[in-house]
Design an enzyme around this catalytic site. Sequence first.
Site, PDB file in Angstrom:
ATOM      1  N   ARG A   1       0.814  -1.217   0.000  1.00 45.93           N
ATOM      2  CA  ARG A   1       0.000   0.000   0.000  1.00 45.93           C
ATOM      3  C   ARG A   1       0.859   1.283   0.000  1.00 45.93           C
ATOM      4  O   ARG A   1       0.552   2.231  -0.716  1.00 45.93           O
ATOM      5  CB  ARG A   1      -0.860  -0.017   1.271  1.00 45.93           C
TER       6      ARG A   1
ATOM      7  N   CYS B   1     -25.936  -3.450  -8.214  1.00 41.21           N
ATOM      8  CA  CYS B   1     -27.185  -3.805  -7.559  1.00 41.21           C
ATOM      9  C   CYS B   1     -26.912  -4.355  -6.171  1.00 41.21           C
ATOM     10  O   CYS B   1     -26.946  -5.571  -5.947  1.00 41.21           O
ATOM     11  CB  CYS B   1     -27.942  -4.821  -8.396  1.00 41.21           C
TER      12      CYS B   1
HETATM   13  C1  LIG Z   1      -0.486  -7.828   2.481  1.00 42.04           C
HETATM   14  C2  LIG Z   1       0.897  -8.138   2.880  1.00 42.04           C
HETATM   15  C3  LIG Z   1       1.912  -7.191   2.720  1.00 42.04           C
HETATM   16  C4  LIG Z   1       1.651  -5.793   2.243  1.00 42.04           C
HETATM   17  O1  LIG Z   1       0.834  -5.098   3.104  1.00 42.04           O
HETATM   18  P1  LIG Z   1       0.588  -3.529   2.882  1.00 42.04           P
HETATM   19  O2  LIG Z   1      -0.358  -3.164   3.952  1.00 42.04           O
HETATM   20  O3  LIG Z   1       0.032  -3.354   1.533  1.00 42.04           O
HETATM   21  O4  LIG Z   1       1.927  -2.864   3.022  1.00 42.04           O
HETATM   22  C5  LIG Z   1       3.192  -7.573   3.023  1.00 42.04           C
HETATM   23  N1  LIG Z   1       3.477  -8.822   3.469  1.00 42.04           N
HETATM   24  C6  LIG Z   1       2.512  -9.750   3.625  1.00 42.04           C
HETATM   25  C7  LIG Z   1       2.880 -11.096   4.100  1.00 42.04           C
HETATM   26  C8  LIG Z   1       1.209  -9.450   3.350  1.00 42.04           C
HETATM   27  O5  LIG Z   1       0.265 -10.378   3.523  1.00 42.04           O
END
Ligand SMILES: *Cc1c(COP(=O)(O)O)cnc(C)c1O
Length: 443
Positions: free
Chosen positions: A293, A361
């Site tokens: 993210r 919907c």
């Molecule tokens: C989802 C996830 C991430 C990334 O998470 P963000 O919140 O997008 O930074 C990193 N490592 C693992 C193991 C994840 O499941």
Amino acid sequence: MFLHGTSKINSKGHLEIGGCDVTDLAQEFGTPLYIVDEALVRQRAREFMEAFRTTGLRHQVAYASKAFCVMAMCRVAEEEGMSLDVVSDGELYTALQAGFPAERIHFHGNNKTPEEIVMALDAGIGCFVVDNFDELHLLNALAADKGKRVNVLLRITPGVEAHTHDYISTGQQDSKFGFDLGNGTAFTAIETAIGLSSLKVLGVHSHIGSQIFEVEGFRMAVEKVAAFAVEIRDRLNHTFTVLNLGGGFGIRYVEGDQPLPVGVYVQAIADAVRTTCENANFALPEVWIEPGRSIIGDAGTTLYTVGTSKDIPGVRKYIAVDGGMTDNPRPALYESKYEAVLANRANDTLNELVSVAGKCCESGDMLIWDLKLPAVQSGDLLAVFCTGAYNYAMASNYNRIRRPAVVFVKDGKADLVVARETYHNIVGNDIIPQRLQKEAVSK
Ligand SMILES: *Cc1c(COP(=O)(O)O)cnc(C)c1O
């Protein structure tokens, strides 16, 4: 005004991203449209890399591709020197098709199929992050079949719960992910893994949650993971060379969000690793992190065209856009909040309170509740910010709505990186059995 990266309001009162007027983008590519500010993606990647460089620790910053996994994004990640996390054959395929170096790919997931493991073994990926005992034995057997010895990290649940929405926290004990540290399962798993001859145990992985706004959770996770590393060294005479602290670094979705600068998270993790390792006389390991993210989230903006509206006097006014939960399911899934502007009249006075609905919907198909906008008219463009992560990635064809196009914008140029789905895509996998075909019926 709530603007990120290269976004600004130009002299026409239009939103501009990467030097591109979004009203022009709407003309050229249609709406809904995902717009990615490429310079901001690269800036975020560089912030992580640079923060690590100043710590002097050996490191890998693996982009968690699940946040937004398309080939152009894999190219950017590679160019910025990042590694790449994948969690499925589809993500692995995307990365390989983009030419991403296999040795920098890490494979995650709590239920990797034998086919996925074989695909990753054949590609020669850099590391498997093993989630459970079944996978340990399966991976060992499949690697042995191919005469390979593969790098593994074991995913552990350290019992640290980051302050975040319940649905997206994964570090606590009651989780489908990983080996539990507190009850001794993680120790048994490492002991088992060390005994499997086709696995090379580099260390452990922990991911404590998502959208985390403080360093304390990471510090606690480092302490637990490092203490575990010391225990493994002392009791099993095996030294971890990698500690992976996962992702989850928060971003600013709405005005009130106050994430820390990327460097602060990295510094806190690095300091905690250094301190705990020095105290235990443990050779400094390589530190890996996995931002998703925080690399792509705020670089993304979704552009919609406003269609209908419904005013319920004394209650609320709904405006409906030409997308919704199909391109952004996060409000429906997590009650996520977003900011938005009227992109074609961004300087107009905000004199209306509206709620933004999608066109699906489903009553839950709402994008934003109670948003201040200028008096909205049909045909206006609405830009919703911070939609880079887990939007296109989670998009669906519910109601057989075609998934939008994605463009990368930079220095006044817009490049299509994912085409808008076609009607052919919609029915492309459908099959009408012979006995249901019109000709068959009429014969
Ligand atoms: C989802 C996830 C991430 C990334 O998470 P963000 O919140 O997008 O930074 C990193 N490592 C693992 C193991 C994840 O499941």
